[in-house]
Design a protein around this motif. Structure first.
Motif, mmCIF file in Angstrom:
data_model
loop_
_atom_site.group_PDB
_atom_site.id
_atom_site.type_symbol
_atom_site.label_atom_id
_atom_site.label_comp_id
_atom_site.label_asym_id
_atom_site.label_seq_id
_atom_site.Cartn_x
_atom_site.Cartn_y
_atom_site.Cartn_z
ATOM 1 N N UNK A 502 0.827 -1.209 0.000
ATOM 2 C CA UNK A 502 0.000 0.000 0.000
ATOM 3 C C UNK A 502 0.862 1.260 0.000
ATOM 4 N N UNK A 503 1.969 1.223 0.735
ATOM 5 C CA UNK A 503 2.851 2.385 0.795
ATOM 6 C C UNK A 503 3.494 2.640 -0.569
ATOM 7 N N UNK A 504 3.955 1.575 -1.219
ATOM 8 C CA UNK A 504 4.545 1.722 -2.537
ATOM 9 C C UNK A 504 3.526 2.276 -3.531
ATOM 10 N N UNK A 505 2.283 1.765 -3.459
ATOM 11 C CA UNK A 505 1.221 2.248 -4.338
ATOM 12 C C UNK A 505 0.982 3.743 -4.139
ATOM 13 N N UNK A 506 1.173 4.225 -2.920
ATOM 14 C CA UNK A 506 0.962 5.645 -2.610
ATOM 15 C C UNK A 506 2.193 6.481 -2.924
ATOM 16 N N UNK A 507 3.274 5.847 -3.405
ATOM 17 C CA UNK A 507 4.484 6.582 -3.746
ATOM 18 C C UNK A 507 5.311 6.996 -2.557
ATOM 19 N N UNK A 508 5.217 6.230 -1.461
ATOM 20 C CA UNK A 508 5.971 6.546 -0.245
ATOM 21 C C UNK A 508 7.224 5.693 -0.207
ATOM 22 N N UNK A 509 8.356 6.328 -0.034
ATOM 23 C CA UNK A 509 9.614 5.609 0.051
ATOM 24 C C UNK A 509 9.842 5.126 1.482
ATOM 25 N N UNK A 510 9.991 3.831 1.619
ATOM 26 C CA UNK A 510 10.221 3.241 2.938
ATOM 27 C C UNK A 510 11.698 2.977 3.141
ATOM 28 N N UNK A 511 12.193 3.274 4.323
ATOM 29 C CA UNK A 511 13.598 3.008 4.643
ATOM 30 C C UNK A 511 13.794 1.524 4.924
ATOM 31 N N UNK A 512 15.047 1.115 5.003
ATOM 32 C CA UNK A 512 15.336 -0.289 5.274
ATOM 33 C C UNK A 512 14.861 -0.700 6.659
ATOM 34 N N UNK A 513 14.767 0.247 7.562
ATOM 35 C CA UNK A 513 14.362 -0.062 8.947
ATOM 36 C C UNK A 513 12.910 0.309 9.225
ATOM 37 N N UNK A 514 12.108 0.479 8.180
ATOM 38 C CA UNK A 514 10.729 0.961 8.382
ATOM 39 C C UNK A 514 9.901 0.035 9.266
#
Length: 548
Positions: A502-514
């Motif tokens: 869902x985060x990727x679909x919203x264009x949100x970049x997640x860190x490796x430690x998210x």
């Protein structure tokens, strides 16, 4: 002459004819043939006015009519009775109404009668008379009893209830032939003298009866001064939520599980007179429907084995008298005796300190009726809306968002404390008074709804917009989100993959430690998160919106 008097008597006094009671010198008893109520007709009227039989009539017709032909204020035998009865009569006269004052059968009490042209709702008739009592400054609370020299002589109204599904209570009829010879059961003047022609006085009232359109019949019932106040911790709300108990299906049977009722049925001698009438006051919330239970909790009472007093034994007449007196009290005051009051008067419930209900009548009632919070005043209309929600969507619609083994907690004294009454605390949460927390994930490491805190306001706004556009159900609090699911339980690992998608679909970049915000939690406070929909019912259901 007899036929004319019988016809006049029936026109003025007789409303309900399907049943009656008589008194043969040993108390009032129903008149029945082979178990069936005997109707009240011309013969019974004639026997009464000739003094051959003393009759009493039920004051109102039962539901759906709930109507009466007159309303009577009863003043018991004490030093104030005569003056207070006439004070009420004079007040009614000042309102251009025409009461009659009757001296009772005993010659020591008084009845103030007010008659109506046509039958009216008992609730309206009682409101008129109760308002008159208050306006005339007549004490209707406090110590009272026959033969007692107290400030209060008023006993009750007839009818004693606004509604009934059965019999209700009776009043002894006036103009009993033998009593009239002693000047009793007679209508009297201000000097206490019987009018020379009783029948002419009754005929006169025919033209002076209150019309059904009279505005005093449709006023608001006055607040009753000097009532016994209960502690805030004993009460549910400033409004009369007890009246709503009658709308709950089978709630009268529910209160049978209360310790006080169970003890009354198995050991009625455990209660003194005060605690017994306190229990009756709780049953009286249900009016005539509670009459059978009132007798059940009273029938085994027999203290003769303790004090050899023949009066200290169950009496059907005394139970009915006490019960309908409490029905009248509840309709005036709205609040029965609390469990703590019972303890102060001599019987302490073994569950007193931790039972959540505080009143026998409230035992097993839903949170919509038992919720009390000094910061949130709920009217009866509010409670009705909440009751409707409980019976439609209800608490299960909230709990279905979480695993079946979910653990819930609230903050008490600064500490997160697990709770048992999750429906109650859920309502507090939905009304915005106390936040309810759920452990995430559950002890089995499963979830239904998915929680995450994005921490960044810009990312949170973007995430919310994308969820809305894709019609994903969610609830947001600042940067925290619940992705709402009520389907199958999933593992936390699967939930994190859904969240990542869902985060990727919203264009949100997640860190490796998210994911550390979830997986690295160890402290209890870190494992619990507020439920969604905080204050939802307050803002949608109670303030004009629509609940979902």
């Amino acid at each position: 002459m007899d036929a004319k008097r019988v016809a006049l008597y029936k026109e003025v006094f007789v409303h309900r004819t399907d049943a009656y009671m008589h008194n043969t010198g040993f108390g009032w008893n129903p008149v029945r043939d082979c178990g069936q109520d005997r109707p009240f007709g011309d013969g019974q009227v004639l026997s009464h006015i000739e003094g051959r039989c003393r009759c009493g009539l039920y004051a109102m017709k039962p539901a759906p009519e709930n109507t009466c032909k007159w309303v009577v204020a009863d003043f018991d035998d004490n030093a104030q009775a005569f003056e207070q009865a006439w004070a009420l009569a004079h007040h009614l006269e000042s309102q251009e109404l025409f009461p009659l004052v009757e001296r009772s059968f005993s010659g020591k009490g008084y009845h103030v009668w007010l008659f109506f042209e046509e039958p009216v709702k008992a609730k309206d008739a009682r409101t008129l008379m109760l308002n008159a009592l208050v306006e005339a400054n007549i004490p209707i609370q406090g110590t009272q009893g026959k033969g007692k020299n107290t400030q209060r002589s008023f006993d009750r109204l007839f009818p004693s209830q606004d509604e009934t599904n059965a019999y209700g209570n009776i009043i002894a009829l006036p103009l009993h032939g033998e009593a009239l010879k002693q000047g009793n059961c007679a209508f009297i003047d201000r000097q206490g003298q019987p009018y020379p022609d009783q029948w002419a006085k009754v005929a006169e009232i025919l033209e002076k009866r209150v019309p059904t359109s009279h505005p005093l019949l449709y006023g608001e019932r006055a607040n009753i001064p000097g009532i016994r106040r209960v502690r805030a911790t004993d009460f549910c709300d400033s409004d009369n939520s007890f009246a709503l108990l009658k709308e709950l299906p089978d709630h009268l049977n529910q209160i049978r599980e209360c310790e006080a009722i169970k003890t009354s049925l198995t050991n009625p001698n455990a209660f003194n007179n005060s605690t017994w009438t306190g229990i009756l006051s709780n049953i009286a919330v249900f009016e005539s429907k509670g009459q059978d239970l009132a007798h059940e909790v009273s029938r085994g009472y027999d203290m003769r084995v303790v004090n050899q007093n023949p009066a200290h034994v169950y009496s059907e007449e005394e139970t009915d008298r006490a019960y309908f007196h409490k029905v009248d009290y509840i309709q005036k005051i709205g609040t029965p005796a609390s469990c703590r009051w019972l303890s102060e008067k001599g019987w302490t419930c073994p569950k007193l300190e931790y039972c959540p209900y505080k009143f026998i009548a409230m035992y097993g009632a839903p949170p919509s009726l038992t919720l009390y919070n000094t910061e949130l005043t709920l009217s009866n209309d509010d409670r009705k809306k909440l009751m409707d929600w409980e019976q439609t969507a209800g608490y299960q619609s909230i709990f279905d968002l979480f695993p079946t083994d979910a653990t819930y907690a609230v903050y008490k004294d600064g500490k997160l404390t697990e709770i048992r009454r999750k429906e109650y605390w859920c309502l507090c949460h939905l009304l915005g008074t106390v936040k309810l927390y759920v452990r995430y994930p559950s002890f089995k490491n499963t979830v239904r709804s998915i929680w995450y805190d994005l921490s960044n306001q810009m990312d949170a706004d973007r995430f919310a917009q994308d969820l809305t556009e894709n019609e994903v159900m969610y609830d947001r609090s600042d940067t925290s989100f619940w992705i709402l699911r009520d389907g199958a339980e999933i593992t936390l690992d699967v939930a994190m993959k859904v969240l990542e998608h869902l985060a990727v679909e919203a264009g949100i970049e997640l860190t490796e430690t998210w994911s550390d915000v979830i997986f690295l939690k160890t402290q209890k406070e870190e494992l619990f998160h507020p439920l969604p929909y905080f204050s939802k019912l307050k803002t949608t259901l109670l303030e004009g919106g629509t609940s979902q």
